[in-house]
Design an enzyme around this catalytic site. Sequence first.
Site, PDB file in Angstrom:
ATOM      1  N   CYS A 111      -2.919   8.956   0.693  1.00 57.72           N
ATOM      2  CA  CYS A 111      -2.463   8.046   1.392  1.00 57.72           C
ATOM      3  C   CYS A 111      -2.212   6.423   1.230  1.00 57.72           C
ATOM      4  CB  CYS A 111      -3.097   7.843   3.568  1.00 57.72           C
ATOM      5  SG  CYS A 111      -2.218   7.490   4.120  1.00 57.72           S
ATOM      6  N   GLY A 112      -1.092   6.542   0.548  1.00 55.84           N
ATOM      7  CA  GLY A 112      -0.565   4.816   0.427  1.00 55.84           C
ATOM      8  C   GLY A 112      -1.044   3.489   1.382  1.00 55.84           C
ATOM      9  N   GLY A 278       2.928   5.470   0.566  1.00 57.15           N
ATOM     10  CA  GLY A 278       2.516   4.847  -1.056  1.00 57.15           C
ATOM     11  C   GLY A 278       1.963   5.462  -1.945  1.00 57.15           C
TER      12      GLY A 278
END
Length: 352
Positions: A111-112, A278
């Site tokens: 999870c950016g 992201g």
Amino acid sequence: MSAPAGQAPPGGRVVVEAVDYHTAGEPFRIVRAGLPPVPGDSVAERRAVAIGAGGSATSPRPSALERIRQLLSREPRGHAGMYGGFLVPPDDDGAQLGVLFWHKDGYSTACGHGTIALGAWAVDCGLVAAPEDGTALVRIDVPSGRVTAAVHRSGGRTTAVSFRNVPARITARGLPVATSRGRVAVDLVHAGACYASVRAADLGLDVVAAQLPELTAAGREIRAALAAEPAARHPVDPRLSGVYGVTLYQELPDGPAGRNQRSVTVFADGQVDRSPCGSGSSARLALLAADGGLAAGEELRHESVIGTVFTGRLVGAHRDGVLTEITGATHRTGEHRFLLDEDDTLGTGFLL
């Protein structure tokens, strides 16, 4: 007298403490107290424990931890677009923290936007010392590996966060996928999670908020069609296999800094990323590099369906793909002490 966070007081009430951020409009709820122990020798192992034997990334098995995920991601305490992370120990002393990423359906491997929020939070809460002016590095163990968030500071305030992702590796180009809107060509990239990239125009769509229902439906359809696709299997770690998100993108006119795209990523069971995504941005960079449209050091201005922006940059080559860096802004939106009373008939909540 209240019970400590995470302990059930007389009557069985659950108490959970969290700090909320948004990164380019996408929420990220950091759970800092109230979790049961999650066993495992690594973050990847702890994610497997969280999912449970016989469960899947979008259908975890019942557990005390799963109850908290549901509590925080469902109404009335959350919503169908909620995203967050459970803080867990890092794999070793080389990182300052570990995290299990979750959404309304289960657990993701990367999870950016959450990594960007966690970098800011680590500095805000004093976990990592930061200069008034300059950059602090926050190393974070996530299920797909170790990522680094560079927290940029000016005048004692965080102005932006850049995160260096795990290598992005292309595993398929131009896969033909039949949809209700016709056959489209799909590219697959593993960039912490597996992303399918599709040109929105090939579906007769534009990446605009007015067409979000159609974009979401198309993303769900494509993800389902790729469920058995061999190229979606991770070449090294089977725990990272399976298409996580479908990125529907369109080209925009080049700007002063270079390439410019807008996209929307549909993940899990129809959840929509409000940010430009992201790790999905890493996947877009890998594809642009492979097509000769972006060289090392050059940037991509990546816009979301709500108009927020990440800047993506190619860092260089890696034996497992390409290295990328994504920069965005994140802001704290609240601090919470969530409660679940035993006589609440809605329990952990509901989704609409």
